[in-house]
Design a protein around this motif. Structure first.
Motif, short mmCIF file in Angstrom:
data_model
loop_
_atom_site.label_atom_id
_atom_site.label_comp_id
_atom_site.label_asym_id
_atom_site.label_seq_id
_atom_site.Cartn_x
_atom_site.Cartn_y
_atom_site.Cartn_z
N ALA A 26 -38.04 -5.90 -45.47
CA ALA A 26 -37.53 -6.44 -46.77
C ALA A 26 -36.65 -5.72 -47.50
O ALA A 26 -35.85 -6.16 -48.33
N HIS A 27 -36.70 -4.50 -46.94
CA HIS A 27 -35.98 -3.57 -47.91
C HIS A 27 -34.77 -3.03 -47.05
O HIS A 27 -34.04 -1.92 -47.09
N GLY A 28 -34.27 -3.80 -46.27
CA GLY A 28 -33.21 -3.51 -45.18
C GLY A 28 -31.79 -3.78 -45.67
O GLY A 28 -31.69 -4.40 -46.85
N PHE A 29 -30.95 -3.35 -44.89
CA PHE A 29 -29.64 -3.70 -45.41
C PHE A 29 -28.45 -4.42 -44.36
O PHE A 29 -29.11 -4.42 -43.36
N GLN A 30 -27.52 -5.26 -45.01
CA GLN A 30 -26.70 -5.53 -43.87
C GLN A 30 -25.62 -4.72 -43.75
O GLN A 30 -24.36 -4.83 -44.19
N THR A 31 -26.17 -3.57 -43.22
CA THR A 31 -25.17 -2.43 -43.14
C THR A 31 -25.28 -1.65 -41.69
O THR A 31 -26.27 -1.55 -41.58
N SER A 32 -24.11 -1.47 -41.24
CA SER A 32 -23.98 -0.85 -39.88
C SER A 32 -23.66 0.77 -40.04
O SER A 32 -23.07 0.95 -41.08
N TYR A 33 -24.24 1.54 -39.22
CA TYR A 33 -24.04 2.86 -39.22
C TYR A 33 -23.54 3.43 -38.06
O TYR A 33 -23.88 3.38 -36.94
N LEU A 34 -22.15 4.01 -38.40
CA LEU A 34 -21.59 4.66 -37.08
C LEU A 34 -21.67 6.28 -37.14
O LEU A 34 -21.34 6.68 -38.31
N GLU A 35 -22.26 7.01 -36.26
CA GLU A 35 -22.29 8.31 -36.27
C GLU A 35 -21.47 9.06 -35.04
O GLU A 35 -21.65 8.63 -34.19
N LEU A 36 -20.58 10.17 -35.67
CA LEU A 36 -19.55 10.36 -34.70
C LEU A 36 -20.10 12.11 -34.64
O LEU A 36 -19.94 12.78 -35.78
N ARG A 37 -20.37 12.79 -33.41
CA ARG A 37 -20.96 14.24 -33.34
C ARG A 37 -19.89 14.57 -32.39
O ARG A 37 -19.91 14.50 -31.43
N GLU A 38 -18.75 15.49 -32.99
CA GLU A 38 -17.96 16.11 -32.08
C GLU A 38 -18.65 17.44 -31.36
O GLU A 38 -19.27 18.16 -32.18
N GLN A 39 -18.45 17.45 -30.09
CA GLN A 39 -19.18 18.46 -29.50
C GLN A 39 -18.20 19.74 -29.37
O GLN A 39 -16.70 19.73 -29.49
N PRO A 40 -18.38 21.06 -29.16
CA PRO A 40 -17.54 22.10 -28.96
C PRO A 40 -16.60 21.93 -27.92
O PRO A 40 -15.39 22.35 -27.70
N SER A 41 -16.88 20.98 -26.66
CA SER A 41 -15.85 20.61 -25.63
C SER A 41 -14.91 19.86 -26.05
O SER A 41 -14.03 19.49 -25.38
N GLY A 42 -14.97 19.06 -27.50
CA GLY A 42 -14.30 18.34 -27.85
C GLY A 42 -14.47 16.75 -27.76
O GLY A 42 -14.00 15.79 -28.05
N GLN A 43 -15.56 16.46 -26.79
CA GLN A 43 -15.88 14.98 -26.59
C GLN A 43 -16.97 14.82 -27.76
O GLN A 43 -17.23 15.49 -28.49
N VAL A 44 -16.98 13.46 -27.73
CA VAL A 44 -17.89 13.03 -29.15
C VAL A 44 -18.89 12.16 -28.75
O VAL A 44 -18.65 10.91 -27.95
N ASP A 45 -20.11 12.51 -29.37
CA ASP A 45 -21.39 11.45 -29.15
C ASP A 45 -21.41 10.43 -30.30
O ASP A 45 -21.20 10.73 -31.18
N VAL A 46 -21.39 9.02 -29.48
CA VAL A 46 -21.17 8.03 -30.43
C VAL A 46 -22.59 7.41 -30.56
O VAL A 46 -23.24 6.99 -29.82
N VAL A 47 -23.04 7.02 -32.03
CA VAL A 47 -24.11 6.31 -32.34
C VAL A 47 -23.80 5.10 -32.95
O VAL A 47 -23.25 5.44 -34.37
N TRP A 48 -24.06 3.75 -32.71
CA TRP A 48 -23.69 2.68 -33.51
C TRP A 48 -24.92 1.82 -33.65
O TRP A 48 -25.44 1.36 -32.72
N LYS A 49 -25.32 2.07 -34.92
CA LYS A 49 -26.49 1.06 -35.19
C LYS A 49 -26.28 -0.03 -36.03
O LYS A 49 -25.59 0.10 -37.10
#
Length: 344
Positions: A26-49
């Motif tokens: 009931a307390h949820g959002f109509q919101t998406s969450y995009l998380e980008l984590r840059e690694q020391p190597s330059g690559q990026v971990d992506v989380v799309w919720k």
């Protein structure tokens, strides 16, 4: 009946138009969450919720979630996207390689965002340790990632989320409405709302900071029970039998406010709270919730006071029971729905 309670009929209609049953959410959002984590190597971990489906205010009006971020052409996928799903969220994870260009000043597109009811919360964690959280501006389908954002920008993002959440939390608004109708415009109402605010601020902070861990599904079910309790109290009040809420409104508000705070914490957790920005994000989210709640109470009181000017009304007495039964029926439905979700 008190003409002021005609207000509740109109409010229930408005709330009903925006009502979308969602088990234990009931307390949820109509919101998406995009998380980008840059690694020391330059690559990026992506989380799309995202929510599992886009909702349009009616249980039968929804469609599968198809919106996903599109990165610049120089970014290539290093891993295959892995999807995990629950009744509340759909999470996709993969890794990108954006080469020497990196993410700074990169443009991310969200095709179809304008036609949806979604907003996108974006968090970037850079390889050097600093991070930023921001909201994709309303009315835009593209966003340019800035190199850095300020604490004020984080605060503005979560302030907006707090305001949006309180107006999307139909059950929370019904609880506040029940308090207003029982207590009425008075200093007792000010004390009651203050107690409710203090209580849910305490548990929101404690749960968000990890000091208390309460399962969300039972919390949502008991929140529905709290609304059903207020409906019962409202019925006793109409019969001239003051209940606990009418005699000690601040105590009831304080007790159930602690419970509602856990509901807010669950909603905040669904969107995501930046670890390095917890103090300002938590503070501004709570301020946004309170601003939205205050606006709702002021509108209710203003309409009730305005309606008093019409003098004694000549409407059928049964209309006075419409708010009580409407709140009670909705709360009962939520109780059964959320308890059933325990085994869903």
């Amino acid at each position: 009946m008190n003409l002021g309670k005609w207000l509740c009929i109109a409010l229930l209609v408005c709330l009903g138009l925006g009502y979308h049953p969602a088990p234990a959410q009931a307390h949820g959002f109509q919101t998406s969450y995009l998380e980008l984590r840059e690694q020391p190597s330059g690559q990026v971990d992506v989380v799309w919720k995202t929510p599992p489906a886009m909702s349009f205010g009616d249980e039968g009006l929804s469609s599968p979630m198809t919106i996903s971020p599109v990165f610049p052409s120089y970014c290539t996928a290093v891993t295959v996207p892995a999807v995990t799903a629950t009744p509340a969220t759909r999470v996709t994870r993969w890794r990108l390689d954006c080469g020497k260009n990196g993410l700074a000043q990169a443009t991310i597109a969200f095709p179809g965002l304008l036609q949806s009811s979604l907003e996108v919360l974006l968090r970037v964690e850079w390889a050097d340790g600093h991070s930023q959280t921001t909201m994709v501006p309303t009315g835009e389908e593209t966003f340019v990632i800035p190199e850095k954002t300020t604490v004020l920008a984080v605060g503005q993002t979560y302030l907006k989320l707090g305001v949006e959440h309180i107006f999307s939390g139909i059950d929370h608004l019904l609880f506040v409405l029940g308090l207003v109708l029982i207590v009425g415009p008075s200093w007792r109402l000010v004390k009651t709302i203050t107690a409710f605010t203090l209580a849910h601020s305490i548990t929101l902070g404690a749960a968000t900071l990890g000091l208390v861990n309460v399962p969300q599904a039972p919390v949502e079910a008991v929140i529905a029970l709290s609304i059903l309790f207020l409906a019962s109290e409202l019925a006793h009040s109409r019969l001239g039998k003051p209940g606990l809420t009418e005699q000690y409104p601040w105590l009831v508000a304080l007790t159930f406010g602690l419970l509602h705070g856990f509901g807010f914490a669950g909603a905040l957790a669904e969107v995501g709270l930046p670890p390095q920005d917890i103090p300002p994000a938590l503070l501004f989210f709570n301020v946004g919730v309170e601003l939205g709640q205050l606006a709702f109470v002021l509108v209710v009181v203003a309409v009730m006071e305005s309606l008093k000017r019409f003098g004694p009304e000549q409407y059928p007495r049964w209309l006075g029971w419409v708010p009580t039964y409407s709140i009670g029926i909705l709360a009962s439905f939520w109780c059964f729905q959320r308890v059933a979700a325990f085994w869903g």
